[in-house]
Design an enzyme around this catalytic site. Structure first.
Site, PDB file in Angstrom:
ATOM      1  N   ASP A   1      36.363  50.900  37.718  1.00  8.56           N
ATOM      2  CA  ASP A   1      35.573  49.811  37.088  1.00  8.56           C
ATOM      3  C   ASP A   1      35.052  48.777  38.087  1.00  8.56           C
ATOM      4  OD1 ASP A   1      37.315  51.018  35.370  1.00  8.56           O
ATOM      5  OD2 ASP A   1      38.014  49.182  34.434  1.00  8.56           O
TER       6      ASP A   1
ATOM      7  N   HIS B   1      37.579  43.561  27.531  1.00  8.11           N
ATOM      8  CA  HIS B   1      38.955  43.934  27.174  1.00  8.11           C
ATOM      9  C   HIS B   1      39.997  42.929  27.665  1.00  8.11           C
ATOM     10  CE1 HIS B   1      38.182  45.521  31.135  1.00  8.11           C
ATOM     11  NE2 HIS B   1      39.475  45.628  31.351  1.00  8.11           N
TER      12      HIS B   1
ATOM     13  N   LYS C   1      48.648  49.608  45.418  1.00 11.71           N
ATOM     14  CA  LYS C   1      49.148  50.878  44.879  1.00 11.71           C
ATOM     15  C   LYS C   1      49.952  51.569  45.989  1.00 11.71           C
ATOM     16  CE  LYS C   1      45.533  49.979  42.003  1.00 11.71           C
ATOM     17  NZ  LYS C   1      44.657  48.811  42.158  1.00 11.71           N
TER      18      LYS C   1
HETATM   19  N1  F0G Z   1      39.985  51.406  43.067  1.00  8.61           N
HETATM   20  C1  F0G Z   1      40.855  51.992  42.226  1.00  8.61           C
HETATM   21  C2  F0G Z   1      40.874  53.482  42.135  1.00  8.61           C
HETATM   22  C3  F0G Z   1      41.720  51.210  41.441  1.00  8.61           C
HETATM   23  O1  F0G Z   1      42.545  51.822  40.601  1.00  8.61           O
HETATM   24  C4  F0G Z   1      41.669  49.803  41.559  1.00  8.61           C
HETATM   25  C5  F0G Z   1      42.539  48.947  40.748  1.00  8.61           C
HETATM   26  C6  F0G Z   1      40.752  49.233  42.464  1.00  8.61           C
HETATM   27  C7  F0G Z   1      39.922  50.060  43.205  1.00  8.61           C
HETATM   28  C8  F0G Z   1      40.624  47.744  42.629  1.00  8.61           C
HETATM   29  O2  F0G Z   1      41.682  47.262  43.363  1.00  8.61           O
HETATM   30  O3  F0G Z   1      42.833  45.682  41.801  1.00  8.61           O
HETATM   31  O4  F0G Z   1      43.291  45.656  44.270  1.00  8.61           O
HETATM   32  O5  F0G Z   1      41.133  44.831  43.409  1.00  8.61           O
HETATM   33  N2  F0G Z   1      43.195  49.385  39.752  1.00  8.61           N
HETATM   34  C9  F0G Z   1      44.149  48.642  38.934  1.00  8.61           C
HETATM   35  C10 F0G Z   1      44.616  49.491  37.782  1.00  8.61           C
HETATM   36  C11 F0G Z   1      43.709  47.276  38.532  1.00  8.61           C
HETATM   37  O6  F0G Z   1      45.324  48.961  36.898  1.00  8.61           O
HETATM   38  O7  F0G Z   1      44.323  50.697  37.750  1.00  8.61           O
HETATM   39  P1  F0G Z   1      42.260  45.774  43.192  1.00  8.61           P
END
Ligand code: F0G
Length: 458
Positions: free
Chosen positions: A125, A450, A258
């Site tokens: 997103d 959301h 992550k």
């Molecule tokens: N790319 C992916 C694949 C992600 O899953 C996320 C974040 C981001 C970029 C953005 O990173 O939050 O450090 O700015 N995913 C979280 C989730 C928010 O709940 O899947 P960020």
């Protein structure tokens, strides 16, 4: 007897979590407009909202926190991180950023222009948001198998090479700043991309002169699946696989929250010195000086250590085993979930779970609320609310899948906690016929609704 496998760590510190009553939860969630983002965390028993920044750090990471060097420029903690980025990930240049979307912002500020197209597997997103914010277009070239939750393709994050080549043929090279490979692919269910596919995308992109970037938030989990599922890689170490994966990229953005195993942080890596210098200037404007990028020295040091730990096989086995354990329990109960089970989360198929709740009444959000009321477990809707309205017609956009994501934080919950989650879902599944209505919107924002939406029972 063959000795069973067990986690390669023990617990040194515990954090209390609070059980509430069903009556309390019903009252609280009603007061909060049936939006799980509005809940205070002490009203949640098991929090599976996200696996981002919610994991447990190791004793060595905490030791690094204590030894963090807070110098504005040239901090020793930065130098430690640089060593790991060079040797473990294989990139000569990098910038720390405060989180993943900040790395996207810095990179895209330099590379993405109005009317550009950015192909890839399903963009996350924020990635899509940063592309569209610049009036460019994200084009999803994921293989079709990814959209059938029962298709057992081992690499449902793969890019369809024909779809990608169509994009390369339809647009002049100058309008395609790069192709983005998200490993693992969060939006398609934490699904991995094979090494073969990465190599093929690189070869095709080279022919058209298009750089390849990774969205590397869950790169280590992707490497684990390559080792497990791609024959040529079963005898390679995770670190060897990681190095090879990244060798096919011109750069990467990473949410370190992550697989960096830290609570906050991001990285932007690249091979090209000129691009590094340009991004460095942008980083200074948005993030901070090039050797800290919006993070404290201690955060950089903990991240360096986290990257070393997340690229070890025993850690990854323990991590992915938890996700598979929960997924397999749900399958055993007959609950429809996306298969194969992804790397960081179990995705419950709400359309086939709450078959009597109309799509217009948001079945995945309805299921998320039911789960919270039943048990105090917090998941997140990946469905119509997340998809936002069509910007022109202002009508709801119904995505192919309507999912409840149960994301498992790293090294945080026990198998008993997962049993609890599975039992709660089973209770709801057993009385699913009784659930015949969902939710309606009381208030919503124009985009990313959301997060702040207010809903009431239909
Ligand atoms: N790319 C992916 C694949 C992600 O899953 C996320 C974040 C981001 C970029 C953005 O990173 O939050 O450090 O700015 N995913 C979280 C989730 C928010 O709940 O899947 P960020």
């Amino acid at each position: 007897m063959e000795l069973p496998w067990a986690e390669p760590y023990k617990v040194k510190m515990v954090e209390e979590i609070f059980m509430s009553s069903r009556e309390q939860r019903e009252k609280w969630i009603e007061e909060e407009g049936n939006n799980l983002f509005n809940l205070a965390s002490d009203r949640v028993f098991i929090d599976l909202l996200t696996d981002s920044g919610t994991g447990a750090m190791s004793d060595r990471q905490w030791a690094e926190i204590m030894m963090g060097d807070e110098s504005y420029a040239g901090s020793q903690s930065y130098l430690k991180l640089r060593e790991v980025v060079r040797h473990t990930l294989g990139f000569p240049y990098f910038l720390p950023t405060h989180q993943g979307r900040a790395a996207e912002n810095v990179l895209f500020s330099i590379l993405v222009k109005e009317n550009n197209v950015v192909p890839g597997n399903s963009h996350f997103d924020t990635t899509k948001g940063h592309i569209e914010f610049r009036k460019a277009h994200a084009i999803d070239c994921t293989i079709e198998e990814a959209f059938d939750i029962n298709n057992l393709h081992p690499f449902k994050g793969n890019i369809d090479l024909e779809k990608l080549e169509e994009v390369y043929k339809a647009h002049p090279k100058e309008n395609i700043p790069f192709c983005m490979i998200t490993v693992t692919c969060n939006s398609s269910g934490g699904q991995p991309v094979s090494m073969q596919n990465i190599k093929d995308v690189k070869a095709l992109s080279d022919r058209y002169g298009i750089p390849v970037f990774f969205d590397a938030a869950r790169f280590a989990e992707n490497a684990y699946f390559i080792k497990e599922r791609e024959d040529e890689y079963q005898d390679k170490t995770i670190k060897e696989i990681v190095k090879e994966m990244f060798s096919y990229g011109d750069g990467f953005t990473m949410s370190a929250k992550k697989d960096g195993l830290v609570n906050i942080g991001g990285l932007l890596g690249m091979r090209n010195e000129q691009l590094y210098r340009a991004c460095g200037n942008m980083g200074i404007i948005y993030e901070g000086f090039i050797t800290y990028g919006g993070l404290a020295g201690r955060d950089l040091a903990a991240l360096a250590q986290g990257l070393l730990e997340s690229t070890e096989l025993p850690y990854l086995k323990a991590r992915i085993d938890q996700v598979e354990y929960l997924g397999n329990k749900l399958i055993a109960y007959g609950i429809p979930i996306q298969k194969p089970i992804g790397g960081h989360a179990v995705f419950v198929d709400a359309l086939n779970f709450l078959t009597h709740v109309p799509r217009e009444e948001y079945p995945a959000q309805t299921l998320a609320i039911e789960l919270y009321k039943e048990s105090g477990v917090r998941g997140v809707e990946i469905g119509t609310l997340l998809a936002d309205r069509d910007p022109e017609t202002r009508k709801d956009r119904f995505p192919k899948l309507e999912l409840l994501r149960l994301a498992i934080p790293r090294r945080t919950y026990s198998y008993k906690h997962l049993d609890y989650v599975a039992a709660a879902l089973k209770n709801i599944f057993d009385r699913r016929e009784e659930i015949r209505s969902g939710l309606e919107i009381v208030w919503e924002s124009e985009i990313l609704r959301h997060f702040t939406i207010l809903l009431k029972k239909k």
